[in-house]
Scaffold this active site. Sequence first.
Site, short mmCIF file in Angstrom:
data_model
loop_
_atom_site.label_atom_id
_atom_site.label_comp_id
_atom_site.label_asym_id
_atom_site.label_seq_id
_atom_site.Cartn_x
_atom_site.Cartn_y
_atom_site.Cartn_z
N THR A 36 0.81 -1.22 0.00
CA THR A 36 0.00 0.00 0.00
C THR A 36 0.84 1.26 0.00
OG1 THR A 36 -1.84 -1.06 1.10
CG2 THR A 36 -1.69 1.30 1.38
N ASP A 80 1.43 -6.44 -4.56
CA ASP A 80 0.63 -6.49 -3.34
C ASP A 80 1.21 -7.67 -2.55
OD1 ASP A 80 -2.68 -5.89 -2.55
OD2 ASP A 80 -1.56 -7.51 -1.59
N SER A 81 1.43 -7.52 -1.27
CA SER A 81 2.16 -8.57 -0.54
C SER A 81 1.36 -9.86 -0.42
CB SER A 81 2.62 -8.09 0.82
OG SER A 81 1.57 -8.06 1.74
N SER A 82 0.07 -9.84 -0.79
CA SER A 82 -0.66 -11.11 -0.78
C SER A 82 -0.16 -12.04 -1.89
CB SER A 82 -2.17 -10.89 -0.85
OG SER A 82 -2.48 -9.68 -1.43
N ASP A 113 0.00 -7.06 4.49
CA ASP A 113 -0.75 -8.32 4.63
C ASP A 113 0.13 -9.51 4.99
OD1 ASP A 113 -3.04 -6.94 4.08
OD2 ASP A 113 -3.26 -7.65 2.02
N THR A 189 2.70 -10.00 14.36
CA THR A 189 1.49 -10.44 13.66
C THR A 189 0.73 -9.21 13.23
OG1 THR A 189 1.29 -12.42 15.00
CG2 THR A 189 -0.74 -11.62 14.05
N GLN A 301 -4.52 -20.99 18.92
CA GLN A 301 -5.27 -19.97 18.17
C GLN A 301 -5.29 -18.63 18.92
OE1 GLN A 301 -9.13 -21.76 17.57
NE2 GLN A 301 -8.34 -23.26 16.11
N CYS A 302 -4.93 -18.65 20.21
CA CYS A 302 -4.90 -17.40 20.99
C CYS A 302 -3.72 -16.55 20.53
CB CYS A 302 -4.73 -17.69 22.47
SG CYS A 302 -6.08 -18.62 23.17
N1 ASP Z 1 -2.75 -5.51 0.34
C1 ASP Z 1 -1.68 -4.64 0.77
C2 ASP Z 1 -0.40 -5.45 0.74
O1 ASP Z 1 -0.19 -6.25 1.61
C3 ASP Z 1 -1.97 -4.12 2.13
C4 ASP Z 1 -0.94 -3.16 2.70
O2 ASP Z 1 0.14 -2.99 2.21
O3 ASP Z 1 -1.25 -2.56 3.74
O4 ASP Z 1 0.39 -5.29 -0.16
#
Ligand code: ASP
Length: 371
Positions: A36, A80-82, A113, A189, A301-302
């Site tokens: 982003t 995008d890091s996804s 992400d 995280t 999961q906590c």
């Molecule tokens: N979708 C974006 C990414 O991970 C979100 C971000 O950068 O905040 O590239």
Amino acid sequence: MTQKKTRLCRTTGLRGVKGKTEKPHPRILMIYTGGTIGMIENPDTGSLEPFDFEHLLENVPKLKLLDLDIESVEFEHPIDSSSMNPEHWKQIARVIEENYVKYDGFVVLHGTDTMAYTASALSFMLENLAKPVIITGSQLPIGDVRTDGEENLITALQIAGAKDAQGHPRVREVAIVFEDFLLRGNRSTKHSSDNFAAFSSNNFPPLAEIGLGIHYNKSEAPLDNSKSKFKVQYGMDTNVMYIDLFPGIQEGVVRHLFSTPGIKGIVMKTFGAGNGPNDPWFIQTLHEAVERGIVVVNISQCMNGSVMPELYSAGREISRSGVVSGRDMTSEAAITKLMHLFGCGYTAEEVAEMMKSSICGEMTAEDSLSY
Ligand code: ASP
């Protein structure tokens, strides 16, 4: 990765000031991967898309005012890091390796992400790291009037260039700078897709608090790898997966997941202090998976606290089936640690053993946990 380097601030090396000789400014290499922070809105779709590095730089003219000698390299196509995967981690690691001697510190600009995954993966790959690798990004694009990107970027650069009284780097590990904190990368995280304070480190104190000054946490001994030679471990084996338990999860589903072809390591996300259903089929499935040589790691999961395998019989049964306790590791650290250890070529027995102890600060020592 485009190897074209952009020089943002140029110092003249040793500079004479009133007859004295000043030390050269710290040299920082900035690695732009996307996220982003560098995105702009596509006018046709209204969605944010990664944009080029020049655009990002134009929005932070203050960079030229820093007492740092900054150069940069960028991904050929910022992402995008996804879409980030181990091949990208290797590209980042390679740039750091090739430039390790020349620079005092590194700043990686990255989407939020999967930032915690990249931070964890790099912490394992960059063996004996003795220089700062500071990862940052932002929740709002750098061109947005309310952006958090400018502050995060400038703070990350300052931390990457910070030295202690002896002239050693203040930070000698992979860390995330975000909003008010510098966090150990493999303890971090992403907890919010909205707040500027998007990251937390729930089982380890911040390495520094960022306010009017940058207040380093002196009570935690810094990781010290300076005595061994820096080396990059490029192996990353992606034959790993998560299994997330929920009440009512079906036997057929669980058996199917544990029988995934080729799988070597599984991070099983359990309830509370590491508990799961006490149905005989569940424990039997775990036994069979471990016997087949799959390394199964128990992660809670906590967000906060540790797996305590002996606290409840529901946890003890899991532990007795041969599942390894991941203690207080984040799931991001656990899955990338499995990738790293299998990628290094260790056997399942060796990986299971090495999952029980810390490699680079990713888990609390067993005797320091209060149970
Ligand atoms: N979708 C974006 C990414 O991970 C979100 C971000 O950068 O905040 O590239």
